[in-house]
Write a protein that holds these residues in place. Structure first.
Motif, PDB file in Angstrom:
ATOM      1  N   GLY A   1       0.542  -1.088  -0.034  1.00 23.96           N
ATOM      2  CA  GLY A   1      -0.162  -0.199   0.629  1.00 23.96           C
ATOM      3  C   GLY A   1       0.709   1.301   0.211  1.00 23.96           C
ATOM      4  N   VAL A   2       0.453   2.156   0.386  1.00 26.23           N
ATOM      5  CA  VAL A   2       1.180   3.024   0.539  1.00 26.23           C
ATOM      6  C   VAL A   2       1.614   3.196   2.154  1.00 26.23           C
ATOM      7  CG1 VAL A   2       1.000   5.841   0.785  1.00 26.23           C
ATOM      8  CG2 VAL A   2      -0.911   4.169  -0.645  1.00 26.23           C
ATOM      9  N   TYR A   3       3.220   3.718   1.643  1.00 24.63           N
ATOM     10  CA  TYR A   3       3.985   4.585   3.024  1.00 24.63           C
ATOM     11  C   TYR A   3       4.539   5.535   3.163  1.00 24.63           C
ATOM     12  CZ  TYR A   3       3.874  -0.500   3.269  1.00 24.63           C
ATOM     13  OH  TYR A   3       3.837  -1.576   3.591  1.00 24.63           O
ATOM     14  N   SER A   4       5.210   6.171   3.429  1.00 21.20           N
ATOM     15  CA  SER A   4       5.372   7.845   4.376  1.00 21.20           C
ATOM     16  C   SER A   4       6.926   7.329   3.745  1.00 21.20           C
ATOM     17  CB  SER A   4       5.662   7.833   5.650  1.00 21.20           C
ATOM     18  OG  SER A   4       6.820   6.474   6.169  1.00 21.20           O
TER      19      SER A   4
ATOM     20  N   VAL B   1      13.449   1.320   0.466  1.00 21.88           N
ATOM     21  CA  VAL B   1      15.233   1.895   0.352  1.00 21.88           C
ATOM     22  C   VAL B   1      14.610   2.297   2.124  1.00 21.88           C
ATOM     23  CG1 VAL B   1      15.995   4.065  -0.360  1.00 21.88           C
ATOM     24  CG2 VAL B   1      14.388   3.284  -2.325  1.00 21.88           C
ATOM     25  N   SER B   2      13.523   2.564   2.453  1.00 20.18           N
ATOM     26  CA  SER B   2      14.096   2.818   3.973  1.00 20.18           C
ATOM     27  C   SER B   2      13.111   2.108   4.587  1.00 20.18           C
ATOM     28  CB  SER B   2      13.572   4.949   3.937  1.00 20.18           C
ATOM     29  OG  SER B   2      13.039   4.971   5.228  1.00 20.18           O
ATOM     30  N   LYS B   3      13.695   1.664   6.127  1.00 23.50           N
ATOM     31  CA  LYS B   3      13.767   1.285   6.723  1.00 23.50           C
ATOM     32  C   LYS B   3      12.727   1.822   8.035  1.00 23.50           C
ATOM     33  CE  LYS B   3      17.822  -1.945   6.974  1.00 23.50           C
ATOM     34  NZ  LYS B   3      19.113  -2.568   8.189  1.00 23.50           N
ATOM     35  N   ASP B   4      12.542   2.714   8.045  1.00 26.70           N
ATOM     36  CA  ASP B   4      11.683   3.922   8.459  1.00 26.70           C
ATOM     37  C   ASP B   4      10.208   3.944   7.962  1.00 26.70           C
ATOM     38  OD1 ASP B   4      13.750   3.839  10.780  1.00 26.70           O
ATOM     39  OD2 ASP B   4      14.497   5.611  10.030  1.00 26.70           O
ATOM     40  N   ALA B   5      10.536   3.672   6.570  1.00 27.13           N
ATOM     41  CA  ALA B   5       9.191   3.937   6.208  1.00 27.13           C
ATOM     42  C   ALA B   5       8.073   2.745   7.013  1.00 27.13           C
ATOM     43  CB  ALA B   5       9.094   3.356   4.794  1.00 27.13           C
ATOM     44  N   LYS B   6       6.823   3.840   7.312  1.00 32.09           N
ATOM     45  CA  LYS B   6       5.737   3.317   8.291  1.00 32.09           C
ATOM     46  C   LYS B   6       4.048   3.149   7.173  1.00 32.09           C
ATOM     47  CE  LYS B   6       7.021   5.978  11.896  1.00 32.09           C
ATOM     48  NZ  LYS B   6       7.006   6.648  13.453  1.00 32.09           N
ATOM     49  N   PHE B   7       4.145   2.299   6.934  1.00 34.09           N
ATOM     50  CA  PHE B   7       2.818   2.191   6.701  1.00 34.09           C
ATOM     51  C   PHE B   7       1.601   2.868   6.463  1.00 34.09           C
ATOM     52  CE2 PHE B   7      -2.015  -0.669   5.418  1.00 34.09           C
ATOM     53  CZ  PHE B   7      -1.380  -0.762   4.495  1.00 34.09           C
ATOM     54  N   ILE B   8       0.899   3.226   5.755  1.00 34.82           N
ATOM     55  CA  ILE B   8      -0.969   4.158   6.243  1.00 34.82           C
ATOM     56  C   ILE B   8      -1.767   3.273   5.778  1.00 34.82           C
ATOM     57  CG2 ILE B   8      -1.633   6.129   5.726  1.00 34.82           C
ATOM     58  CD1 ILE B   8       1.224   7.640   4.686  1.00 34.82           C
TER      59      ILE B   8
ATOM     60  N   THR C   1      -5.672  11.080   2.948  1.00 36.60           N
ATOM     61  CA  THR C   1      -6.953  11.995   1.584  1.00 36.60           C
ATOM     62  C   THR C   1      -5.648  12.286   0.885  1.00 36.60           C
ATOM     63  OG1 THR C   1      -5.830  13.319   3.207  1.00 36.60           O
ATOM     64  CG2 THR C   1      -8.021  12.752   4.057  1.00 36.60           C
ATOM     65  N   PHE C   2      -6.544  13.053  -0.671  1.00 39.38           N
ATOM     66  CA  PHE C   2      -5.903  13.631  -1.914  1.00 39.38           C
ATOM     67  C   PHE C   2      -4.817  14.650  -1.242  1.00 39.38           C
ATOM     68  CE2 PHE C   2     -10.053  11.710  -3.763  1.00 39.38           C
ATOM     69  CZ  PHE C   2      -9.230  10.027  -4.296  1.00 39.38           C
ATOM     70  N   ALA C   3      -5.137  14.753  -0.747  1.00 39.67           N
ATOM     71  CA  ALA C   3      -4.944  16.720  -0.064  1.00 39.67           C
ATOM     72  C   ALA C   3      -3.247  16.517   1.042  1.00 39.67           C
ATOM     73  CB  ALA C   3      -5.727  17.308   0.602  1.00 39.67           C
ATOM     74  N   GLU C   4      -3.998  15.544   1.612  1.00 41.74           N
ATOM     75  CA  GLU C   4      -2.509  14.676   2.973  1.00 41.74           C
ATOM     76  C   GLU C   4      -0.970  13.836   1.478  1.00 41.74           C
ATOM     77  OE1 GLU C   4      -4.995  14.126   6.440  1.00 41.74           O
ATOM     78  OE2 GLU C   4      -4.372  12.122   5.083  1.00 41.74           O
ATOM     79  N   MET C   5      -1.806  13.460   0.622  1.00 42.75           N
ATOM     80  CA  MET C   5      -0.655  12.941  -0.786  1.00 42.75           C
ATOM     81  C   MET C   5       0.202  13.368  -1.412  1.00 42.75           C
ATOM     82  SD  MET C   5      -2.242   9.624  -2.196  1.00 42.75           S
ATOM     83  CE  MET C   5      -0.932   9.560  -3.389  1.00 42.75           C
ATOM     84  N   LEU C   6      -1.054  14.463  -1.566  1.00 40.80           N
ATOM     85  CA  LEU C   6      -0.087  16.245  -2.047  1.00 40.80           C
ATOM     86  C   LEU C   6       1.046  16.710  -1.148  1.00 40.80           C
ATOM     87  CD1 LEU C   6      -2.926  17.270  -4.610  1.00 40.80           C
ATOM     88  CD2 LEU C   6      -0.655  16.341  -5.212  1.00 40.80           C
ATOM     89  N   GLN C   7       0.466  17.202   0.274  1.00 41.41           N
ATOM     90  CA  GLN C   7       1.091  17.854   0.988  1.00 41.41           C
ATOM     91  C   GLN C   7       2.631  16.788   1.381  1.00 41.41           C
ATOM     92  OE1 GLN C   7      -1.382  17.923   3.971  1.00 41.41           O
ATOM     93  NE2 GLN C   7      -2.855  20.141   3.393  1.00 41.41           N
ATOM     94  N   MET C   8       2.280  15.990   1.938  1.00 40.13           N
ATOM     95  CA  MET C   8       3.801  14.817   2.087  1.00 40.13           C
ATOM     96  C   MET C   8       4.423  14.392   0.983  1.00 40.13           C
ATOM     97  SD  MET C   8       1.714  12.276   4.263  1.00 40.13           S
ATOM     98  CE  MET C   8       2.577  11.136   4.949  1.00 40.13           C
TER      99      MET C   8
ATOM    100  N   GLU D   1     -13.821  -6.692   1.499  1.00 38.76           N
ATOM    101  CA  GLU D   1     -12.793  -6.555   2.605  1.00 38.76           C
ATOM    102  C   GLU D   1     -11.373  -5.185   2.475  1.00 38.76           C
ATOM    103  OE1 GLU D   1     -10.301 -10.283   4.020  1.00 38.76           O
ATOM    104  OE2 GLU D   1     -12.465 -11.717   2.659  1.00 38.76           O
ATOM    105  N   ASP D   2     -10.929  -4.903   3.226  1.00 37.92           N
ATOM    106  CA  ASP D   2     -10.324  -3.488   3.977  1.00 37.92           C
ATOM    107  C   ASP D   2      -8.641  -4.328   3.367  1.00 37.92           C
ATOM    108  OD1 ASP D   2      -9.064  -0.750   3.997  1.00 37.92           O
ATOM    109  OD2 ASP D   2      -9.976  -0.774   5.882  1.00 37.92           O
ATOM    110  N   VAL D   3      -8.028  -3.158   1.895  1.00 36.13           N
ATOM    111  CA  VAL D   3      -6.391  -4.299   2.039  1.00 36.13           C
ATOM    112  C   VAL D   3      -6.162  -2.802   1.765  1.00 36.13           C
ATOM    113  CG1 VAL D   3      -5.915  -5.781  -0.141  1.00 36.13           C
ATOM    114  CG2 VAL D   3      -7.942  -6.699   1.410  1.00 36.13           C
ATOM    115  N   GLY D   4      -4.889  -2.876   2.041  1.00 37.42           N
ATOM    116  CA  GLY D   4      -4.092  -2.294   0.919  1.00 37.42           C
ATOM    117  C   GLY D   4      -4.051  -0.519   2.124  1.00 37.42           C
ATOM    118  N   THR D   5      -4.316   0.296   1.420  1.00 31.03           N
ATOM    119  CA  THR D   5      -4.296   2.027   1.488  1.00 31.03           C
ATOM    120  C   THR D   5      -5.537   2.352   0.343  1.00 31.03           C
ATOM    121  OG1 THR D   5      -1.779   2.004   2.153  1.00 31.03           O
ATOM    122  CG2 THR D   5      -3.320   4.143   1.805  1.00 31.03           C
ATOM    123  N   THR D   6      -6.244   3.103   0.882  1.00 33.39           N
ATOM    124  CA  THR D   6      -7.840   3.504   0.656  1.00 33.39           C
ATOM    125  C   THR D   6      -6.782   5.252   0.348  1.00 33.39           C
ATOM    126  OG1 THR D   6      -8.811   1.703   1.505  1.00 33.39           O
ATOM    127  CG2 THR D   6      -9.969   4.308   0.930  1.00 33.39           C
ATOM    128  N   ILE D   7      -7.509   5.344  -0.321  1.00 30.48           N
ATOM    129  CA  ILE D   7      -6.667   7.590  -0.451  1.00 30.48           C
ATOM    130  C   ILE D   7      -8.347   7.759  -0.900  1.00 30.48           C
ATOM    131  CG2 ILE D   7      -5.533   9.049  -1.881  1.00 30.48           C
ATOM    132  CD1 ILE D   7      -3.468   6.946  -2.532  1.00 30.48           C
TER     133      ILE D   7
END
Length: 240
Positions: free
Chosen positions: A166-169, A174-181, A185-192, A230-236
């Motif tokens: 799914g979506v990660y931070s 590449v990054s071991k610190d990547a967190k699953f999200i 929201t679409f706006a949050e994706m653009l901001q991040m 079922e709730d699979v992966g990341t929902t945007i």
């Protein structure tokens, strides 16, 4: 969790390739995708598809050999037509009706894209593959997927990823610190500035009720879970 009636499946060109032997198309990959699509169709879903061409043509290669951007983009669009025809063959071999509709006219092998006709195909239970991108340079297949999903009034865009759940931070490869999200929201994706989808495509969806579901295509059970609600992966989705 919604039960979707009409979806647009976004595939990368790499999803159809044999990476080990560096071959652009592989029967196992095509059959795996076709089996997943059949599962959705048998559950009553109307399925449209947009596939990329990264297994055939890359913009970076165009830069290296001095091909102008517009020409390079048109070459990529032609690559999506090749992939779409291969996918059509696999889908038909799995026992489904399938139509390829192209934004670039190649009437000998594909129908021209007409929105109302595409919707009619879907209503008749046919799988529709949208080829040729938007027909214009400077737009990615992500943007094409977004536009087509809006035009056919899809409930969701299902973004099939290779080996990513799914979506990660950050990029988890590449990054071991990547967190699953799980939800964003679409706006949050653009901001991040998350590189899940072309920002132009994300911006187009901000005021629409179409969801994006990002999931791992390599796990065959994920499609079954999706069609069962079922709730699979990341929902945007759009924000409140």
């Amino acid at each position: 969790m919604k039960n979707y009636k009409r979806v647009l499946l976004k595939l990368s060109g790499e999803a159809l390739a044999d990476k080990n032997n560096k071959v652009i198309l592989e029967s196992y990959s095509l059959d795996h995708v076709a089996a997943s699509i059949k599962m959705m169709v048998e559950k009553g879903m109307q399925v449209a598809i947009v596939v990329g061409a990264g297994n055939i043509w890359r913009g970076k290669l165009a830069e290296q050999i001095g091909i102008e951007r517009s020409t390079a983009d048109y070459m990529g669009m032609l690559g999506t037509i090749i992939n779409s025809l291969a996918l059509q063959s696999a889908i038909e071999n799995a026992g489904m009706d399938c139509r390829v509709m192209s934004a670039i006219e190649v009437r000998s092998v594909a129908e021209p894209y007409i929105r109302r006709k595409a919707i009619r195909h879907l209503e008749k239970g046919r799988v529709v593959v949208f080829a040729g991108g938007t027909g214009n340079p400077y737009f990615t297949t992500d943007t094409c997927a977004t536009l087509r999903a809006m035009e056919i009034q899809a409930d969701a865009i299902l973004m099939a990823k290779n080996g990513v759940d799914g979506v990660y931070s950050a990029d988890p490869r590449v990054s071991k610190d990547a967190k699953f999200i799980k939800n964003i929201t679409f706006a949050e994706m653009l901001q991040m500035n998350l590189k899940v989808m072309d920002p132009t495509a994300v911006a187009l969806l901000q005021d629409h009720d179409i969801e994006i579901r990002v999931f791992n295509m390599n796990d065959a059970s994920n499609i079954e879970k999706l069609v069962n609600g079922e709730d699979v992966g990341t929902t945007i989705r759009k924000g409140e």
